[in-house]
Design a protein around this motif. Structure first.
Motif, mmCIF file in Angstrom:
data_model
loop_
_atom_site.group_PDB
_atom_site.id
_atom_site.type_symbol
_atom_site.label_atom_id
_atom_site.label_comp_id
_atom_site.label_asym_id
_atom_site.label_seq_id
_atom_site.Cartn_x
_atom_site.Cartn_y
_atom_site.Cartn_z
ATOM 1 N N GLN A 125 25.109 26.861 96.291
ATOM 2 C CA GLN A 125 25.072 27.115 94.854
ATOM 3 C C GLN A 125 24.546 28.512 94.533
ATOM 4 O O GLN A 125 24.969 29.144 93.561
ATOM 5 N N GLN A 171 28.398 34.296 89.182
ATOM 6 C CA GLN A 171 28.336 34.059 87.740
ATOM 7 C C GLN A 171 27.502 35.134 87.032
ATOM 8 O O GLN A 171 27.835 35.571 85.925
ATOM 9 N N ASN A 200 27.305 30.961 94.175
ATOM 10 C CA ASN A 200 27.955 30.832 92.862
ATOM 11 C C ASN A 200 27.110 31.474 91.767
ATOM 12 O O ASN A 200 27.645 32.100 90.845
#
Length: 249
Positions: free
Chosen positions: A34, A41, A37
């Motif tokens: 995560q 982002q 990511n």
């Protein structure tokens, strides 16, 4: 640590100078937590808010060289980029692997070296976990090895001069690169040589202030200083807590 760095620093222009995604590693096994990511982002959010972001692919993410000129959510993929500092200097921004004779002429050896580097990082992780048991600070095994092995020192020096010569041939005042994981800002024959290092072990970045001055930031050192201040503040607060006098019968 990269997310922590981004949360504390803003910029109008951001250069991602290669090896942001390790495609070599992903071919051997998928690993995408995560936190990866979260970094993507955060960068896309910066682009959405108006920051110019240029992605210069390196040898580990060379697959993206097939998409030069393409925009991904506001992030532009480029082979290299010219950057003009606030004080008027023109800098060539490039990953730099095209000037590494091993990567260019013996890719199998580069992959073998990559496996050895992965092992060094794995060993370094465990060494630092052991050091933390008695309060030791972070230490980079591969960085130490590079400075101890004469061949590595010679390779780094030759690489730096080749990049500086390339910038001079194209009329630039200096070069900003990555690739060799050896962060540095120095003058080479009157030209600025800047290597941003990496976010794998050294956790370094190069920033430009509003006057055009370039500065190398070691985020591991920043976090150590910040943690030390937090510990001192916590200890100071504990010492200020009043204690009740014991009752005397």
């Amino acid at each position: 640590m990269l997310l922590d760095f981004l949360s504390k620093n803003q910029a109008d222009t951001i250069y991602l100078i290669g090896d942001i995604i390790d495609a070599w590693r992903l071919r051997r096994g998928w690993f995408w937590p995560q936190s990866h990511n979260d970094v993507v982002q955060e960068l896309l959010a910066r682009a959405h808010d108006g920051a110019k972001i240029y992605y210069v692919p390196g040898n580990h993410d060379e697959v993206l060289r097939g998409y030069l000129g393409t925009h991904f959510g506001g992030v532009e993929v480029v082979k290299s980029a010219p950057h003009v500092t606030a004080d008027g200097r023109r800098l060539l921004v490039t990953h730099g692997d095209q000037f590494d004779s091993i990567v260019v002429n013996a890719k199998w050896l580069a992959h073998l070296g990559d496996r050895a580097y992965e092992f060094a990082l794995w060993l370094n992780t465990w060494l630092n976990r052991i050091k933390r048991l008695w309060g030791g600070q972070y230490w980079s095994l591969s960085k130490w090895a590079k400075h101890q092995v004469k061949q590595a020192v010679s390779f780094i020096s030759e690489y730096e001069h080749v990049l500086a010569d390339e910038a001079r041939r194209h009329g630039f005042d200096g070069v900003v690169c990555g690739h060799i994981h050896s962060a540095c800002i120095r003058k080479i024959d009157g030209l600025d040589y800047v290597n941003t290092g990496d976010w794998v072990e050294s956790c370094t970045a190069v920033v430009e202030d509003m006057n055009g001055r370039l500065k190398l930031i070691d985020w591991t050192a920043v976090m150590r200083t910040r943690d030390a201040r937090a510990r001192k503040l916590k200890q100071a607060r504990r010492s200020e807590i009043p204690t009740k006098d014991k009752e005397v019968a």
